[in-house]
Design a protein around this motif. Structure first.
Motif, PDB file in Angstrom:
ATOM      1  N   THR A  28       7.607  18.031 -29.546  1.00  0.00           N
ATOM      2  CA  THR A  28       8.212  17.768 -30.796  1.00  0.00           C
ATOM      3  C   THR A  28       7.126  18.134 -31.990  1.00  0.00           C
ATOM      4  O   THR A  28       7.448  17.925 -33.271  1.00  0.00           O
ATOM      5  CB  THR A  28       8.521  16.281 -30.938  1.00  0.00           C
ATOM      6  OG1 THR A  28       7.495  15.510 -30.743  1.00  0.00           O
ATOM      7  CG2 THR A  28       9.778  15.883 -30.207  1.00  0.00           C
ATOM      8  N   ALA A  29       5.883  18.607 -31.529  1.00  0.00           N
ATOM      9  CA  ALA A  29       4.964  19.162 -32.853  1.00  0.00           C
ATOM     10  C   ALA A  29       5.737  20.176 -33.615  1.00  0.00           C
ATOM     11  O   ALA A  29       6.403  21.090 -33.177  1.00  0.00           O
ATOM     12  CB  ALA A  29       3.729  19.841 -32.058  1.00  0.00           C
ATOM     13  N   GLY A  30       5.681  19.539 -34.970  1.00  0.00           N
ATOM     14  CA  GLY A  30       6.440  20.585 -36.029  1.00  0.00           C
ATOM     15  C   GLY A  30       7.773  20.165 -36.541  1.00  0.00           C
ATOM     16  O   GLY A  30       8.267  20.670 -37.267  1.00  0.00           O
ATOM     17  N   TRP A  31       8.228  19.165 -35.570  1.00  0.00           N
ATOM     18  CA  TRP A  31       9.587  18.752 -35.883  1.00  0.00           C
ATOM     19  C   TRP A  31       9.569  17.699 -37.176  1.00  0.00           C
ATOM     20  O   TRP A  31       8.601  16.855 -37.359  1.00  0.00           O
ATOM     21  CB  TRP A  31      10.347  17.975 -34.597  1.00  0.00           C
ATOM     22  CG  TRP A  31      10.773  18.860 -33.676  1.00  0.00           C
ATOM     23  CD1 TRP A  31       9.943  19.733 -32.813  1.00  0.00           C
ATOM     24  CD2 TRP A  31      12.058  19.235 -33.141  1.00  0.00           C
ATOM     25  NE1 TRP A  31      10.821  20.436 -31.991  1.00  0.00           N
ATOM     26  CE2 TRP A  31      11.985  20.100 -31.949  1.00  0.00           C
ATOM     27  CE3 TRP A  31      13.181  18.502 -33.483  1.00  0.00           C
ATOM     28  CZ2 TRP A  31      13.271  20.062 -31.494  1.00  0.00           C
ATOM     29  CZ3 TRP A  31      14.561  18.865 -32.887  1.00  0.00           C
ATOM     30  CH2 TRP A  31      14.308  19.781 -31.680  1.00  0.00           C
ATOM     31  N   CYS A  32      10.539  17.684 -37.800  1.00  0.00           N
ATOM     32  CA  CYS A  32      10.991  16.673 -38.870  1.00  0.00           C
ATOM     33  C   CYS A  32       9.836  16.363 -39.787  1.00  0.00           C
ATOM     34  O   CYS A  32       9.275  15.484 -40.012  1.00  0.00           O
ATOM     35  CB  CYS A  32      11.250  15.310 -38.215  1.00  0.00           C
ATOM     36  SG  CYS A  32      12.919  15.415 -36.920  1.00  0.00           S
ATOM     37  N   ARG A  33       9.763  17.719 -40.616  1.00  0.00           N
ATOM     38  CA  ARG A  33       8.421  17.659 -41.469  1.00  0.00           C
ATOM     39  C   ARG A  33       8.508  16.401 -42.505  1.00  0.00           C
ATOM     40  O   ARG A  33       9.442  15.967 -43.020  1.00  0.00           O
ATOM     41  CB  ARG A  33       8.786  18.778 -42.506  1.00  0.00           C
ATOM     42  CG  ARG A  33       7.433  19.081 -43.311  1.00  0.00           C
ATOM     43  CD  ARG A  33       7.692  20.008 -44.407  1.00  0.00           C
ATOM     44  NE  ARG A  33       7.994  21.373 -43.691  1.00  0.00           N
ATOM     45  CZ  ARG A  33       9.318  22.110 -43.791  1.00  0.00           C
ATOM     46  NH1 ARG A  33      10.181  21.511 -44.305  1.00  0.00           N
ATOM     47  NH2 ARG A  33       9.333  23.413 -42.982  1.00  0.00           N
ATOM     48  N   GLY A  34       7.347  15.551 -42.281  1.00  0.00           N
ATOM     49  CA  GLY A  34       6.852  14.575 -43.259  1.00  0.00           C
ATOM     50  C   GLY A  34       7.421  13.302 -42.522  1.00  0.00           C
ATOM     51  O   GLY A  34       7.161  12.184 -43.394  1.00  0.00           O
ATOM     52  N   TRP A  35       8.155  13.273 -41.491  1.00  0.00           N
ATOM     53  CA  TRP A  35       8.436  12.024 -40.513  1.00  0.00           C
ATOM     54  C   TRP A  35       7.558  11.824 -39.735  1.00  0.00           C
ATOM     55  O   TRP A  35       7.191  12.645 -38.817  1.00  0.00           O
ATOM     56  CB  TRP A  35       9.953  12.238 -40.134  1.00  0.00           C
ATOM     57  CG  TRP A  35      10.905  12.109 -41.323  1.00  0.00           C
ATOM     58  CD1 TRP A  35      11.489  13.373 -41.851  1.00  0.00           C
ATOM     59  CD2 TRP A  35      11.685  11.064 -41.935  1.00  0.00           C
ATOM     60  NE1 TRP A  35      12.214  13.012 -42.797  1.00  0.00           N
ATOM     61  CE2 TRP A  35      12.472  11.641 -42.978  1.00  0.00           C
ATOM     62  CE3 TRP A  35      11.420   9.714 -42.135  1.00  0.00           C
ATOM     63  CZ2 TRP A  35      13.152  10.761 -43.858  1.00  0.00           C
ATOM     64  CZ3 TRP A  35      12.059   9.116 -42.860  1.00  0.00           C
ATOM     65  CH2 TRP A  35      12.894   9.500 -43.838  1.00  0.00           C
TER      66      TRP A  35
ATOM     67  N   VAL B  99      -6.721  23.845 -42.727  1.00  0.00           N
ATOM     68  CA  VAL B  99      -7.132  23.786 -41.455  1.00  0.00           C
ATOM     69  C   VAL B  99      -6.246  24.313 -40.295  1.00  0.00           C
ATOM     70  O   VAL B  99      -4.984  23.858 -40.530  1.00  0.00           O
ATOM     71  CB  VAL B  99      -7.497  22.376 -41.060  1.00  0.00           C
ATOM     72  CG1 VAL B  99      -7.997  21.991 -39.529  1.00  0.00           C
ATOM     73  CG2 VAL B  99      -8.531  21.734 -41.932  1.00  0.00           C
ATOM     74  N   PRO B 100      -6.155  25.275 -39.657  1.00  0.00           N
ATOM     75  CA  PRO B 100      -5.451  25.631 -38.695  1.00  0.00           C
ATOM     76  C   PRO B 100      -5.172  24.680 -37.726  1.00  0.00           C
ATOM     77  O   PRO B 100      -5.955  23.870 -37.161  1.00  0.00           O
ATOM     78  CB  PRO B 100      -5.985  27.049 -38.182  1.00  0.00           C
ATOM     79  CG  PRO B 100      -7.406  26.770 -38.226  1.00  0.00           C
ATOM     80  CD  PRO B 100      -7.575  26.069 -39.432  1.00  0.00           C
ATOM     81  N   VAL B 101      -3.725  24.681 -37.053  1.00  0.00           N
ATOM     82  CA  VAL B 101      -3.345  23.815 -36.030  1.00  0.00           C
ATOM     83  C   VAL B 101      -2.946  24.659 -34.991  1.00  0.00           C
ATOM     84  O   VAL B 101      -1.816  25.348 -35.096  1.00  0.00           O
ATOM     85  CB  VAL B 101      -2.177  22.878 -36.239  1.00  0.00           C
ATOM     86  CG1 VAL B 101      -1.770  21.980 -35.138  1.00  0.00           C
ATOM     87  CG2 VAL B 101      -2.822  21.920 -37.672  1.00  0.00           C
ATOM     88  N   ARG B 102      -3.589  24.917 -33.870  1.00  0.00           N
ATOM     89  CA  ARG B 102      -3.591  26.248 -32.944  1.00  0.00           C
ATOM     90  C   ARG B 102      -2.033  25.984 -32.174  1.00  0.00           C
ATOM     91  O   ARG B 102      -1.476  26.894 -32.020  1.00  0.00           O
ATOM     92  CB  ARG B 102      -4.682  26.460 -32.007  1.00  0.00           C
ATOM     93  CG  ARG B 102      -4.560  27.464 -31.157  1.00  0.00           C
ATOM     94  CD  ARG B 102      -4.701  28.864 -31.827  1.00  0.00           C
ATOM     95  NE  ARG B 102      -5.300  28.997 -32.888  1.00  0.00           N
ATOM     96  CZ  ARG B 102      -6.790  28.920 -33.168  1.00  0.00           C
ATOM     97  NH1 ARG B 102      -7.539  29.171 -31.835  1.00  0.00           N
ATOM     98  NH2 ARG B 102      -7.264  29.005 -33.899  1.00  0.00           N
ATOM     99  N   HIS B 103      -1.888  24.628 -31.698  1.00  0.00           N
ATOM    100  CA  HIS B 103      -0.578  24.683 -30.890  1.00  0.00           C
ATOM    101  C   HIS B 103       0.569  24.951 -31.858  1.00  0.00           C
ATOM    102  O   HIS B 103       1.712  25.356 -31.534  1.00  0.00           O
ATOM    103  CB  HIS B 103      -0.513  23.314 -30.077  1.00  0.00           C
ATOM    104  CG  HIS B 103      -0.433  22.152 -31.000  1.00  0.00           C
ATOM    105  ND1 HIS B 103      -1.672  21.479 -31.616  1.00  0.00           N
ATOM    106  CD2 HIS B 103       0.387  21.417 -31.546  1.00  0.00           C
ATOM    107  CE1 HIS B 103      -1.547  20.347 -32.256  1.00  0.00           C
ATOM    108  NE2 HIS B 103      -0.066  20.083 -32.167  1.00  0.00           N
ATOM    109  N   LEU B 104       0.528  24.579 -33.124  1.00  0.00           N
ATOM    110  CA  LEU B 104       1.706  24.848 -33.772  1.00  0.00           C
ATOM    111  C   LEU B 104       1.851  26.529 -34.240  1.00  0.00           C
ATOM    112  O   LEU B 104       2.829  26.927 -34.021  1.00  0.00           O
ATOM    113  CB  LEU B 104       1.515  24.134 -35.232  1.00  0.00           C
ATOM    114  CG  LEU B 104       1.530  22.737 -35.340  1.00  0.00           C
ATOM    115  CD1 LEU B 104       1.385  22.180 -36.559  1.00  0.00           C
ATOM    116  CD2 LEU B 104       3.029  22.282 -34.854  1.00  0.00           C
TER     117      LEU B 104
END
Length: 259
Positions: free
Chosen positions: A23-30, A127-132
């Motif tokens: 679920t990384a990247g799902w539901c921005r802001g939640w 800051v980059p987030v590699r798994h995203l």
């Protein structure tokens, strides 16, 4: 619809009908959270364990025995996550799509903070987030750092790792430090062997990511720690989320930011 634009209720509906994905990247802001449900006889031991290990186990919400929803999670904890792990006598015995039949009347659900909560803030700070970037699960590792024991519960710290360009390490530390209730700043930077990690390419949970020559691996305390404790302590029965397959709450990321 982009999964980042889904509401928590929309995401939970997709998981309920069979979608299985980190679920990384799902539901921005939640806010997202780790799940661990233990027999009621252990609830106070787990609460004390969390109190003594707050960076690894920041408790966001706790349900009543047998409950399958909480104040912060309006869905069904038995069906509305995209993956579950069942434990018997400290051993992971099954990864499941839902746990309706396995959810005992004495189980007490804990929702533990997740570092996904500050990833949007990291991105906003450059800051980059590699798994995203890679569209994969975050890598997680069992360390040789012991948590402080509580009663019958003891075990090692679990960490998640994100590689960060050296010139942005201070930024990543500062940004995540504003979110102490969802793990806060990293617990370690640099040499993975210093915390007992032999090979970054072989995480204990999740997927490996590339660490480039100009990057420093940063390690954050991880809410999978309770599952490592379940295993180390031989707990007779427990249900957790499949690592990286989180509970998506009805509360905003910024609610956990402090100045």
């Amino acid at each position: 619809m982009d999964v980042a634009d889904l509401s928590p209720a929309q995401a939970r509906g997709r998981f309920r009908t069979g979608e299985r994905v980190p679920t990384a990247g799902w539901c921005r802001g939640w806010t997202q959270a780790n799940l661990i449900a233990v027999p009621a006889r252990l609830r106070y031991e787990l609460l004390l364990f969390a109190h003594q290990n707050p960076q690894a186990c920041p408790v966001l919400d706790v349900g009543e025995p047998g409950a399958w929803s909480t104040a912060l999670f309006a869905g069904d904890l038995r069906t509305d996550l995209p993956g579950y792990r069942l434990y018997r006598d400290g051993r992971p015995v099954a990864d499941l799509d839902e746990v309706v039949e396995e959810w005992r009347e004495d189980l007490v659900p804990f929702l533990i903070g997740c570092s996904f909560t500050f990833e949007r803030a990291l991105l906003a700070a450059g800051v980059p987030v590699r798994h995203l970037e890679a569209g994969t699960n975050v890598p997680m590792y069992i360390t040789d750092v012991p948590c402080q024991a509580s009663g019958s519960l003891s075990g090692p710290l679990v960490v998640s790792m994100r590689p960060v360009p050296e010139e942005l390490v201070k930024t990543a530390v500062a940004v995540s430090g504003h979110y102490p209730r969802v793990h806060g700043a990293p617990v370690h930077a640099g040499d993975p062997a210093a915390i007992g990690i032999r090979d970054l390419a072989r995480p204990d949970f999740g997927d490996p990511v590339e660490v480039r020559a100009d990057e420093v691996p940063l390690f954050w305390a991880c809410g999978v720690t309770p599952q490592a404790v379940i295993m180390a302590s031989g707990v007779e029965y427990a249900i957790g989320h499949l690592p990286g397959h989180m509970a998506i709450l009805d509360v905003r990321d910024e609610d956990y930011r402090v100045a």
